[in-house]
Design an enzyme around this catalytic site. Structure first.
Site, mmCIF file in Angstrom:
data_model
loop_
_atom_site.group_PDB
_atom_site.id
_atom_site.type_symbol
_atom_site.label_atom_id
_atom_site.label_comp_id
_atom_site.label_asym_id
_atom_site.label_seq_id
_atom_site.Cartn_x
_atom_site.Cartn_y
_atom_site.Cartn_z
ATOM 1 N N ARG A 148 42.159 36.706 25.626
ATOM 2 C CA ARG A 148 43.266 36.152 26.246
ATOM 3 C C ARG A 148 43.446 34.983 26.668
ATOM 4 O O ARG A 148 42.380 34.452 27.489
ATOM 5 C CB ARG A 148 43.850 37.258 27.272
ATOM 6 C CG ARG A 148 45.314 37.044 27.871
ATOM 7 C CD ARG A 148 45.529 37.748 29.040
ATOM 8 N NE ARG A 148 44.883 37.129 30.409
ATOM 9 C CZ ARG A 148 45.167 37.182 31.599
ATOM 10 N NH1 ARG A 148 46.077 38.359 31.689
ATOM 11 N NH2 ARG A 148 45.213 36.662 32.594
ATOM 12 N N TYR A 160 50.099 31.498 36.651
ATOM 13 C CA TYR A 160 49.369 32.860 36.553
ATOM 14 C C TYR A 160 48.235 32.754 35.721
ATOM 15 O O TYR A 160 48.455 32.102 34.563
ATOM 16 C CB TYR A 160 50.243 33.965 36.058
ATOM 17 C CG TYR A 160 49.451 35.255 35.627
ATOM 18 C CD1 TYR A 160 49.139 36.010 36.604
ATOM 19 C CD2 TYR A 160 49.162 35.400 34.332
ATOM 20 C CE1 TYR A 160 48.511 37.153 36.390
ATOM 21 C CE2 TYR A 160 48.425 36.371 33.872
ATOM 22 C CZ TYR A 160 48.019 37.391 35.014
ATOM 23 O OH TYR A 160 47.181 38.148 34.479
ATOM 24 N N ASP A 210 49.410 36.285 28.267
ATOM 25 C CA ASP A 210 50.301 37.064 28.985
ATOM 26 C C ASP A 210 51.368 36.248 29.568
ATOM 27 O O ASP A 210 50.997 35.352 30.309
ATOM 28 C CB ASP A 210 49.190 37.454 30.261
ATOM 29 C CG ASP A 210 49.976 38.671 31.124
ATOM 30 O OD1 ASP A 210 51.109 38.935 31.103
ATOM 31 O OD2 ASP A 210 49.104 39.465 31.840
ATOM 32 N N HIS A 212 53.441 37.581 31.814
ATOM 33 C CA HIS A 212 53.646 38.206 33.041
ATOM 34 C C HIS A 212 54.913 37.884 33.601
ATOM 35 O O HIS A 212 55.415 37.530 34.737
ATOM 36 C CB HIS A 212 52.576 37.146 34.047
ATOM 37 C CG HIS A 212 51.751 38.245 35.089
ATOM 38 N ND1 HIS A 212 52.699 38.158 36.366
ATOM 39 C CD2 HIS A 212 50.731 38.759 34.837
ATOM 40 C CE1 HIS A 212 51.753 39.061 36.967
ATOM 41 N NE2 HIS A 212 50.715 39.570 36.251
ATOM 42 N N GLU A 236 52.330 39.672 26.201
ATOM 43 C CA GLU A 236 52.221 40.538 27.184
ATOM 44 C C GLU A 236 53.436 40.320 28.179
ATOM 45 O O GLU A 236 53.679 39.128 28.602
ATOM 46 C CB GLU A 236 51.064 40.819 27.878
ATOM 47 C CG GLU A 236 50.906 41.547 29.007
ATOM 48 C CD GLU A 236 49.259 41.718 29.339
ATOM 49 O OE1 GLU A 236 48.618 41.224 28.785
ATOM 50 O OE2 GLU A 236 49.261 41.711 30.582
ATOM 51 N N GLU A 262 52.278 47.360 32.404
ATOM 52 C CA GLU A 262 50.859 47.381 33.610
ATOM 53 C C GLU A 262 51.714 47.724 35.114
ATOM 54 O O GLU A 262 51.014 48.112 35.737
ATOM 55 C CB GLU A 262 50.363 45.937 33.578
ATOM 56 C CG GLU A 262 51.148 44.832 34.050
ATOM 57 C CD GLU A 262 50.015 43.798 34.024
ATOM 58 O OE1 GLU A 262 49.405 43.370 33.088
ATOM 59 O OE2 GLU A 262 50.213 42.936 35.091
ATOM 60 N N ARG A 283 50.783 49.256 27.716
ATOM 61 C CA ARG A 283 49.673 49.005 28.543
ATOM 62 C C ARG A 283 49.469 49.643 29.758
ATOM 63 O O ARG A 283 49.195 49.087 30.805
ATOM 64 C CB ARG A 283 49.842 47.349 28.888
ATOM 65 C CG ARG A 283 49.568 46.638 27.730
ATOM 66 C CD ARG A 283 49.534 45.039 27.812
ATOM 67 N NE ARG A 283 48.230 44.856 28.522
ATOM 68 C CZ ARG A 283 48.021 44.634 29.737
ATOM 69 N NH1 ARG A 283 49.147 44.936 30.553
ATOM 70 N NH2 ARG A 283 46.799 44.424 30.377
ATOM 71 N N GLU A 339 41.932 46.193 28.059
ATOM 72 C CA GLU A 339 41.632 44.926 28.791
ATOM 73 C C GLU A 339 40.119 44.931 29.482
ATOM 74 O O GLU A 339 39.945 46.073 29.966
ATOM 75 C CB GLU A 339 42.733 44.390 29.931
ATOM 76 C CG GLU A 339 42.570 43.219 30.614
ATOM 77 C CD GLU A 339 43.733 43.042 31.474
ATOM 78 O OE1 GLU A 339 43.943 41.881 31.884
ATOM 79 O OE2 GLU A 339 44.426 43.890 31.762
ATOM 80 N N TRP A 402 57.160 37.126 39.697
ATOM 81 C CA TRP A 402 55.754 36.805 39.670
ATOM 82 C C TRP A 402 55.015 37.006 38.613
ATOM 83 O O TRP A 402 55.066 38.342 38.269
ATOM 84 C CB TRP A 402 54.780 36.980 41.167
ATOM 85 C CG TRP A 402 53.624 36.381 40.922
ATOM 86 C CD1 TRP A 402 53.080 35.052 40.843
ATOM 87 C CD2 TRP A 402 52.270 37.286 40.622
ATOM 88 N NE1 TRP A 402 51.586 35.131 40.696
ATOM 89 C CE2 TRP A 402 51.305 36.204 40.650
ATOM 90 C CE3 TRP A 402 52.110 38.559 40.427
ATOM 91 C CZ2 TRP A 402 49.943 36.574 40.330
ATOM 92 C CZ3 TRP A 402 50.906 39.078 39.991
ATOM 93 C CH2 TRP A 402 49.857 37.952 40.040
#
Ligand code: EZ4
Ligand code: CO
Length: 402
Positions: A148, A160, A210, A212, A236, A262, A283, A339, A402
């Site tokens: 990643r 991030y 990601d 995020h 992601e 997640e 995920r 991960e 975030w």
């Protein structure tokens, strides 16, 4: 009859905070479950200590499905990260106990191995593009087949996913750090550094990224199109997933694979994403989505729609979660990738785990149960410290995801 005689909630901070549930039976068998909810640790500790532990005493530890239904439906209040993390801790501990009683690793109880080891992806990042390219080289040398990549957006402090001193730990302050965010700058910059990774390091490994939760569906569609040439394994969390329907727009505009889950906690949170084939990888994790019992159910639903697993494995999921994830990953047919972020060095003092990394993959060996033990003496040296995840603000000062 064997019954649960006690259950302890263990809170420690070996390099970062972890909440762990240890369940003990009248035969003296113990099982562990992770109960860590990053930045909200003590809410789950209280849910367990004040509300679930009294319900466990005297019950049959072998009835895992019944316990899950009892705790989920019995709460009346459905879903949510605190409830689902607490239920996960109990569920995981009972699978650990069942494995130890049977003398079998948990993956055997789940149907046995479908594969030799589980492919993992690691994190590469840096404050700028040359540092990222060096970190990708480091990951390749360690044998990772999937990496990643994240880099700080110039002028956007606290982007991030960027390591400091070789590690990334977002829960970095005793009150939430406020970090600036600029979608425009990110969209202009990120595709170029992903292209640079491919130019320098080629295409003989899986490349992941990601987002995020930072983009709107239309921005995510643009991003997905802009990176099609770099052949991402997945993008992601391109947009927040409360509105599952939002992913249809992304889908209609790009063939870049999408991974989500997640921050989600139940099968209902991904029902539409899976059954409408709006994502490619789910995920979710053992610890935040109701344990091995519920995550297995989610992965089985996903299998019907050619959606594969891609379980979250950040360092805020304890080695107990990591072991549970690897057992499940070994057993299911529709495993995708796992991960693997690694832990601060102190973590190994407290959690003695049989999970091992070699050649881009994790495995658990043949120890009965989950294969993780908790060292109380070591844990006593690492008391809980309040830690929060950051909050993102746009350049005009308003709050962003975030
Ligand atoms: O921000 O686990 O893919 N991994 C991630 C993580 C999450 C943290 C939040 O606690 O997005 O780094
Ligand atoms: Co993520």
């Amino acid at each position: 009859m064997t019954v649960i005689t006690h259950a302890e909630v263990l809170v420690a901070s070996p390099g970062r905070n972890f909440v762990t549930l240890r369940v003990t039976t009248s035969d003296g068998v113990t099982g562990l479950g992770d109960a860590t909810l990053n930045g909200r640790e003590l809410a789950v500790a209280s849910y367990l200590r004040d509300h679930l532990v009294p319900l466990l005493i005297g019950r049959d530890p072998a009835r895992i499905e019944d316990m899950w239904q009892y705790l989920y439906r019995g709460a009346y209040w459905r879903r949510g990260p605190v409830t689902m993390t607490a239920i996960a801790a109990v569920d995981t501990a009972l699978w650990d106990i069942k494995g130890k009683v049977a003398g079998l690793p948990v993956y055997q109880l789940l149907g046995g191995r479908s594969r030799e080891g589980v492919m993992v992806y690691t994190h590469a990042s840096g404050p700028d593009v040359p540092a990222l390219l060096d970190d990708v080289a480091r990951a390749k040398e360690l044998g990772y087949r999937a990496i990643r990549a994240q880099t700080a957006v110039p002028g956007v402090a606290g982007t991030y996913g960027v390591k400091k001193n070789g590690r990334y730990e977002p829960a970095n302050a005793s009150l939430p750090e406020e970090q600036p965010w600029s979608t425009e700058d990110y969209l202009r910059f990120a595709p170029s550094y992903l292209a640079a990774v491919r130019e320098t390091h080629g295409f003989d490994f899986h490349l992941l990224h990601d987002v995020h939760h930072r983009l709107t569906p239309l921005e995510a569609a643009r991003f997905g199109r802009a990176v099609e040439e770099v052949d991402l394994f997945w993008m992601e969390d391109p947009t927040p997933a409360e509105n599952q329907e939002a992913f249809r727009l992304i889908r209609q505009h790009t063939t870049t694979p999408v991974a989500v889950g997640e921050a989600l906690t139940s099968i209902w949170d991904v029902q539409h994403l899976i059954t409408e084939q709006l994502i490619d990888y789910v995920r979710m994790t053992v610890v935040h989505s109701g344990g091995i019992t519920h995550l297995r159910r989610i992965f089985d639903l996903a299998a019907l729609y050619q959606v594969r697993s891609g379980s979250h494995g950040a360092s805020d999921l304890s080695p107990v979660s990591q072991a549970a994830a690897v057992h499940l990953d070994l057993a299911i047919a529709n495993f995708g990738i796992q991960e693997h972020m690694g832990y601060p060095d102190e973590v190994a003092d407290v959690f003695h785990s049989h999970v091992q990394y070699a050649d881009g993959a994790l495995d658990v060996g043949d120890v009965p149960g989950l294969g993780v033990e908790y060292d109380d003496d070591a844990a006593a040296r690492y008391p809980y410290e309040p830690r929060y995840l950051p909050v993102a603000r746009r350049l005009d000062g308003s709050v962003h995801d975030w």
